[in-house]
Every structure is written in structure tokens, then in C-alpha cells.
Design an enzyme around this catalytic site. Structure first.
Site, mmCIF file in Angstrom:
data_model
loop_
_atom_site.group_PDB
_atom_site.id
_atom_site.type_symbol
_atom_site.label_atom_id
_atom_site.label_comp_id
_atom_site.label_asym_id
_atom_site.label_seq_id
_atom_site.Cartn_x
_atom_site.Cartn_y
_atom_site.Cartn_z
ATOM 1 N N TRP A 417 0.837 -1.204 0.000
ATOM 2 C CA TRP A 417 0.000 0.000 0.000
ATOM 3 C C TRP A 417 0.867 1.247 0.000
ATOM 4 O O TRP A 417 0.689 2.149 -0.809
ATOM 5 C CB TRP A 417 -0.927 0.003 1.219
ATOM 6 C CG TRP A 417 -2.142 0.881 1.035
ATOM 7 C CD1 TRP A 417 -3.426 0.453 0.902
ATOM 8 C CD2 TRP A 417 -2.179 2.306 0.937
ATOM 9 N NE1 TRP A 417 -4.262 1.544 0.731
ATOM 10 C CE2 TRP A 417 -3.519 2.687 0.749
ATOM 11 C CE3 TRP A 417 -1.222 3.306 0.986
ATOM 12 C CZ2 TRP A 417 -3.925 4.016 0.611
ATOM 13 C CZ3 TRP A 417 -1.627 4.636 0.848
ATOM 14 C CH2 TRP A 417 -2.959 4.966 0.667
ATOM 15 N N TYR A 421 1.147 4.051 -2.954
ATOM 16 C CA TYR A 421 0.787 5.455 -2.741
ATOM 17 C C TYR A 421 1.934 6.376 -3.152
ATOM 18 O O TYR A 421 1.733 7.387 -3.824
ATOM 19 C CB TYR A 421 0.428 5.676 -1.266
ATOM 20 C CG TYR A 421 0.127 7.112 -0.926
ATOM 21 C CD1 TYR A 421 -1.137 7.643 -1.153
ATOM 22 C CD2 TYR A 421 1.104 7.936 -0.390
ATOM 23 C CE1 TYR A 421 -1.414 8.964 -0.849
ATOM 24 C CE2 TYR A 421 0.840 9.258 -0.085
ATOM 25 C CZ TYR A 421 -0.426 9.768 -0.316
ATOM 26 O OH TYR A 421 -0.690 11.084 -0.019
ATOM 27 N N ASP A 437 -7.023 -0.572 0.392
ATOM 28 C CA ASP A 437 -7.285 0.683 1.090
ATOM 29 C C ASP A 437 -8.705 0.703 1.655
ATOM 30 O O ASP A 437 -9.681 0.401 0.948
ATOM 31 C CB ASP A 437 -7.099 1.849 0.116
ATOM 32 C CG ASP A 437 -7.413 3.175 0.761
ATOM 33 O OD1 ASP A 437 -6.570 3.640 1.550
ATOM 34 O OD2 ASP A 437 -8.498 3.727 0.508
#
Length: 494
Positions: A417, A421, A437
Site C-alpha cells: 500500500w 501510494y 485501502d
């Protein structure tokens, strides 16, 4: 696009193709934007080029009416992850002016000869011609927006000599530097040293209020501020620090830069454009996403939504770690404390802007006991900053996105994650999707879709290559009671 497609786009005066390609007219020796109202050539008198540099190298001069050299950048270089896309991003950031073609080639892992061959095949010219076109545009901005002496303009734009500067400006714009300045305003008064105001073009539509609101909610004390509809922040640039002020205009973003070294003008402009995602093609993005029944109402309600980018990729990476499992306000507070302690103070603070954001090297050397965060996050931050400072992880404009993401996930405390990002915001990848998410899951469920990671991933396949934009829409889906999506950060959306 082949020549026939280009000719049809030019004939329709479609402004969304400005910057995608350039139209040159052999009978006049001039090149234009596709939307230029003055260009109506016969097909046999028309040539098309992928870059303004290629048109200039072929001997064409820039149109005085549409100013093709100032068109928005091509969104192709944001999408492409190959060596040509990486090279174009580096050149736009001024890599050739700072390190030469040899430095550019080394950063990409290619020989100069290989790199030149690839660029000529794809964009029509090599790195030197692309850098020369960038210098010419920077020179024009300085000539038209400042009262600096001509010699300072020449060297500030990156030219090695006054003669080279004069020859390039005459060849590209069909005017001498003095004539360009006179056309812009005969009685132009010299402004404060290092202060430049210019307009940043973009392809409409765009929701600037939404963009500035996003940045304002996450503004780091001492580094950023938002007041009176104007977003201001400190820039850490190759030769100096600077301050940029951005605000909405009539079809443009107004950009005022305060620079200690004018050689950083090109990099400052490019990074400001990246921050606001001004080179995007919103019509193409919205058309793709509107084809999904779940997203169509969201796209219609907020056309032209952009993906906030970065002026400093390392800063975004650090802030991603700081924001793990805390609120936006909490992440801002921690970032502000680190800035006050480890950021470089400005020699001339302006308003609430007092420091540059801490460099990775400064944070890597910090005493762990001085970092106001849990032990696991502290370890992740120190591992990240050490990797960035040593060069083990590259987040620069020429980085290989796949390689950078893989190396990030090797660091403690940085999972898929976090790396995704960072890839989306710091590396400007328009096609990132984060299926785990929590905000994405809840947003899809509020849209009546299965938000489980596997189902979300399958649904998102139809959004390629614009999944980063799709996530902005899903994150913004209001709650059932009509409230905006929660400000709590699901992982690190800070």
C-alpha cells in the site's frame, strides 16, 4: 496518432491536443498548436512533430499568435514508463543543463549513443535539442516577465554564452531578445530580484478549488500555507530554495516564483505543474472512467479531477510514512515538528513560510529518540530516509517505477500500500490502484459495489490506464448521511 488523425484534430481546432503534437506549415516556415486559429494549411503543406524541439530542429519558427512553445506538456510522458518517458521527465526537470547528456544517460543506465538513438526515433530529436527548446522557453519567460539585464536572462535560462542565447532566440522566435521584451511591454519596470510571475496552461476542465483544498488540508506548518485562495510553499531546488505561490486564473494557473538562483526557474515551473497535475488530459481520462457505470455519476459531478502530485518526491515518501494510521491533522503536526527541528531555515522567511522540508539525509541522521512517533513507524522512517539518502531507492523524475516500488517494499514498515501510494504521488504514475485501502473499500460499498480487494481489483481493470484518477473519485464518495468522506487516513493518505 498518425498524420491523418493529426490533420483531422488540427482541422477541428481541438485544444485538448495542444502539447500532444505540433503542426508545421512548410509554406510559411512556422509551427503552431493544433488549436491555433491562424493555421489552415493544405494537407500537402503540413508536417507534424511530437515535440516543439523537433519542429525547431527542422527549421520552423514558433507562431507568434498561439505560442506553441508554451502549450501544456504532453500527458504521454506521465503514462509511459519506458526509457523515453523517463528521459523526457528528466530533461523537463533540467537534468541536461545540470549534468549534461552524459549525466542524463548515466541516470538512465544507457550509453549516450543509445539514448540519442531512442529519443530521435520516438520524438524526432536528441536530448541536446530537447534541452535547448526548454532553455528557449525559459528565456522567453524571463524576457517577458522580468526587467533583468539580457546577460542575466541568458545565463539564468541555462545558455553557455550570450551568442548561443541570441542565436537560439532568433531562430526559435524570429525576434532578437530585445525585440521579444519590447513586444511584451515597452515600459516594463524591473520587479524585485528573483520574483517572476507567469501563467501555467492546462487542458480544461479542472477543479482547482478541490486541488487547493486537498493541499490546504495537509499543509505542513512552516513549509506550506493556503490563504485567500492562494497556495504557497517552499521549494527545495537544485541550486537554491525558493517560494511558489499558485492561484486560479482565467484559463490558467497564476504562478509567482521567488528564486535565489534563476537557473532553477525551469525546474520550479515543472515541479509546480507536477504538483497540480497540469499536463493531464482530463477529457481522455473522464471518457474512459465514465464508461464504468459505477463511476459515471461521479465523473459527471466532478469533471477534470486531478491527482495531486509532488514538488519533492522524497518529501511525499516521508509524509506517507508519517501519516500511517493517524488523522490528517496528526500527520501535519508531526511533519511540522520535524520541519522545525531538521528543516533548513529560509534566509528570508515570508509570512508563515520559514523552512524547507527536511531532506532525507537530515532525517536519516536524526536521533531516534527525537522522532515523535511509535517505534515501528520510527524504524520505517529511518530505513526509508537512509535508502533515499544513499541512493538505494530512486524517486527522481527518471526513476524506473517498477524498480523503485520493489525496493520500497523491501524496507521495514513499507508494504505494497505504502509503496503504491508513493508511486502514485511521488512518481506521478496515473495507473495505480490500492485494493486494500479502507477508503476504497468503503467508497465502493457506498456505490453498491463489492469492495473486497479481489472484486475491487477486477472492477478496476476497466479503468486502466487511469486508475489513480478513479481512486480520487472513489475516495470522495460521500457517506450515506451526505457528509464528505471521513478525514481519518485509512493508511497514509496524507
Amino acid at each position: 496518432m498518425d498524420d491523418e488523425h493529426c490533420y483531422r484534430a488540427m482541422s477541428s481546432k481541438d485544444a485538448r491536443f495542444d502539447g500532444w503534437f505540433y503542426v508545421a506549415v512548410t509554406s510559411t516556415g512556422i509551427y503552431c498548436r493544433p488549436s491555433c486559429p491562424a493555421v489552415t494549411p493544405r494537407r500537402e503543406n503540413t508536417r507534424f512533430f511530437p515535440t516543439s524541439a523537433a519542429a525547431q530542429a527542422a527549421g520552423f519558427r514558433a507562431c507568434k499568435r498561439c505560442r506553441p512553445d508554451a502549450a501544456p506538456g504532453s500527458p504521454e510522458w506521465n503514462v509511459r514508463a519506458d526509457v523515453v518517458g523517463r528521459a523526457m521527465r528528466l530533461i523537463a526537470d533540467g537534468a541536461v543543463d545540470r549534468d549534461g547528456v552524459s549525466g542524463l544517460a548515466a541516470a538512465l543506465g544507457y550509453s549516450e549513443r543509445q539514448l540519442n538513438r531512442l529519443l530521435v526515433a520516438e520524438v524526432g530529436v536528441g536530448p541536446l535539442a530537447l534541452a535547448r527548446a526548454r532553455r528557449a522557453q525559459t528565456a522567453r519567460v524571463l524576457l517577458e516577465t522580468t526587467g533583468l539585464p539580457i546577460s542575466e536572462v541568458a545565463f539564468g535560462a541555462g545558455f553557455a554564452s550570450i551568442r548561443q542565447f541570441n542565436d537560439t532566440v532568433r531562430r526559435v522566435f524570429a525576434h532578437s531578445p530585445t525585440e521579444l521584451r519590447r513586444r511584451a511591454g515597452r515600459h516594463r519596470a524591473a520587479g524585485p530580484t528573483g520574483v517572476i510571475t507567469l501563467r501555467l496552461p492546462y487542458r480544461p476542465p479542472i477543479d482547482l478549488d478541490l486541488l487547493f483544498g486537498y493541499l490546504a488540508a495537509r499543509a505542513v506548518p512552516g513549509v506550506e500555507e493556503y490563504t485567500g485562495g492562494r497556495y504557497r510553499r517552499v521549494l527545495a531546488l537544485p541550486h537554491c530554495t525558493g517560494i511558489v505561490e499558485l492561484s486560479g486564473g482565467d484559463g490558467y494557473v497564476w504562478c509567482t516564483l521567488r528564486l535565489d538562483d534563476l537557473r532553477d526557474l525551469g525546474a520550479a515551473v515543472e515541479r509546480s505543474r507536477q504538483l497540480l497535475d497540469l499536463d493531464a488530459d482530463p477529457v481522455a481520462v473522464d471518457a474512459r472512467l465514465a464508461g464504468c457505470a459505477a463511476l459515471a455519476p461521479l465523473v459527471a459531478a466532478a469533471p477534470g479531477r486531478r491527482v495531486p502530485g509532488a514538488v519533492d518526491p522524497a518529501e511525499i515518501a516521508v509524509r506517507a510514512v508519517l501519516g500511517q494510521q493517524v488523522s490528517v491533522a496528526g500527520a501535519r503536526t508531526v511533519a511540522g515538528r520535524l520541519t522545525a527541528r531538521y528543516g533548513k531555515p529560509l534566509t528570508a522567511p515570508t509570512g508563515s513560510l520559514t523552512h524547507a522540508f527536511p531532506t532525507a539525509a537530515a532525517l536519516a541522521e536524526a536521533d531516534p529518540d527525537d522522532l515523535p512517533m511509535p517505534a515501528a513507524r520510527r524504524r520505517a522512517l529511518l530505513a526509508l530516509t537512509d535508502a533515499l539518502a544513499s541512493g538505494a531507492v530512486d524517486l527522481g523524475p527518471g526513476a524506473d517505477r517498477d524498480e523503485s516500488e520493489a525496493r520500497l517494499t523491501e524496507l521495514p514498515g513499507i508494504g505494497p500500500w505504502t509503496a503504491g501510494y508513493i508511486r502514485m504521488r511521488a512518481l506521478g504514475d496515473p495507473d495505480v490502484f490500492l485494493p486494500t485501502d479502507l477508503g476504497i473499500r468503503r467508497g465502493l460499498e457506498r456505490l453498491g459495489r463489492d469492495g473486497a480487494p479481489a472484486a475491487a481489483t477486477a472492477l478496476a481493470e476497466s479503468w486502466r490506464p487511469w486508475r489513480s484518477y478513479a481512486m480520487q473519485h472513489v475516495w470522495a464518495v460521500p457517506q450515506p448521511d451526505g457528509r464528505a468522506a471521513a478525514s481519518r487516513v485509512p493508511a497514509m493518505r496524507s
